[in-house]
Design an enzyme around this catalytic site. Structure first.
Site, PDB file in Angstrom:
ATOM      1  N   ASP A 103      -5.836  12.097 -15.331  1.00 19.97           N
ATOM      2  CA  ASP A 103      -5.192  10.634 -14.283  1.00 19.97           C
ATOM      3  C   ASP A 103      -5.265   9.717 -15.308  1.00 19.97           C
ATOM      4  OD1 ASP A 103      -7.636   9.191 -13.574  1.00 19.97           O
ATOM      5  OD2 ASP A 103      -7.987  11.249 -13.299  1.00 19.97           O
ATOM      6  N   ASP A 192      -6.153   5.580  -3.516  1.00 18.39           N
ATOM      7  CA  ASP A 192      -7.371   5.224  -4.167  1.00 18.39           C
ATOM      8  C   ASP A 192      -8.281   4.329  -3.623  1.00 18.39           C
ATOM      9  OD1 ASP A 192      -9.461   4.991  -6.328  1.00 18.39           O
ATOM     10  OD2 ASP A 192      -8.017   4.517  -7.811  1.00 18.39           O
ATOM     11  N   GLU A 194     -11.945   3.009  -3.411  1.00 24.01           N
ATOM     12  CA  GLU A 194     -13.208   2.980  -4.177  1.00 24.01           C
ATOM     13  C   GLU A 194     -13.669   1.484  -4.007  1.00 24.01           C
ATOM     14  OE1 GLU A 194     -12.617   3.105  -8.819  1.00 24.01           O
ATOM     15  OE2 GLU A 194     -10.918   4.397  -8.017  1.00 24.01           O
TER      16      GLU A 194
END
Length: 304
Positions: A103, A192, A194
């Protein structure tokens, strides 16, 4: 009765309204000074350093090297457990996770996809967007490059839940590279989730609001593409910020970061991972990943 006037130069005592206005002005200046990025996460501001925000960029800082394998050690044990839940990994119980991927984001710049292909990399995800204002300036090279090299590719969105609604960010993601095509070479988009790189770990949200925000994004993404987005998150963050909610595992594949010899404990709701980010210090680009299944099953995930 004549109106009273103060003498020349005589200061007037401040009114309560004036005092309140001064305090509000000071507070506004405080939260908008450089480095006080909590305002960015909570008040629809533009992210101040999106080039430093990539998949897993906040994980090591908050979780350290927990489970980190020794340098030069052998590759992680990638055998699969017996699966009793719906097969979101698209892998049978006896198939080992053998497909290598990476990634990338703008901090990687122009990537040598031929070098990665020759090293055995067969899929890649590129950061497309963050919040509702940032697009990766290297996205075209990082999204089309793997395709041209023969890899299966996908895009991910770095979420800023305090910045705007989940649906607004899903819309922005799809409009700026995060869509999906039924061509066998395009993987579903990734959300994503986080640690907040701009302030409070959970973006100032309670667990209920965070769950609602994620659901809002996932619903909007599915409405646009017909696909269920992958969720990237660490178990520790998921426990803290969603209360270890287990309601997404039935439909949304899991991408888990853990830099070591095993994927470790998974968030509630998932019996297995679909992708595992097993290192952030790998060759050429740093972040290296494994798909939990064979190459044919990865192709099946791309077809949807």
């Amino acid at each position: 009765m004549p109106e009273h006037h103060s003498g020349p130069g005589r200061p007037q005592p401040p009114t309560a309204a004036a005092i309140l206005l001064s305090l509000l002005t000071a507070l506004t200046l405080l939260v908008t000074l450089p480095g006080t990025a909590t305002a960015v996460a909570g008040n629809n501001g533009r992210p101040t350093h999106p080039e430093r925000d990539w998949m897993g960029s906040t994980v090591r800082a908050h979780e350290g090297d927990r489970g980190l394998a020794a340098k030069g050690s052998s590759l992680p044990d990638l055998s699969l457990p017996n699966l009793s839940l719906p097969d979101l990994s698209l892998a049978g119980p006896s198939v080992s996770a053998s497909v290598e991927g990476v990634d990338v984001s703008s901090h990687n710049g122009n990537v040598s996809w031929s070098k990665l292909w020759n090293s055995g990399v067969r899929f890649a995800y590129a950061k497309a967007t963050e919040g509702t204002s940032y697009t990766n300036p290297y996205f075209a090279q990082q999204y089309n490059g793997p395709y041209n090299a023969g890899m299966i590719r996908g895009a991910y969105h770095f979420a800023l839940p305090g910045n705007s609604s989940g649906a607004a960010q899903a819309d922005y993601f799809v409009d700026h590279g995060g869509g999906w095509t039924d061509d066998g070479w395009t993987l579903p988009g990734v959300l994503d989730m986080e640690y907040n790189p701009y302030g409070d770990t959970c973006y100032g949200m309670g667990t209920g609001r965070m769950i609602d925000w994620i659901e809002d994004f996932l619903d909007a993404y599915r409405a646009h593409t017909g696909r269920d987005a992958v969720i990237y998150t660490s178990t520790a963050w998921w426990k803290k910020c969603t209360g270890n909610y287990g309601g997404f595992g039935k439909y949304n594949p899991l991408w888990v970061p853990r830099y070591g010899s095993s994927s470790g404990e998974l968030p509630n709701g998932w019996g297995f991972y679909t992708f595992w980010q097993y290192t952030d210090t790998g060759p050429t680009v740093g972040d290296h990943d494994r798909f939990n299944g064979s190459y044919n099953r990865l192709k099946a995930l791309a077809y949807g």
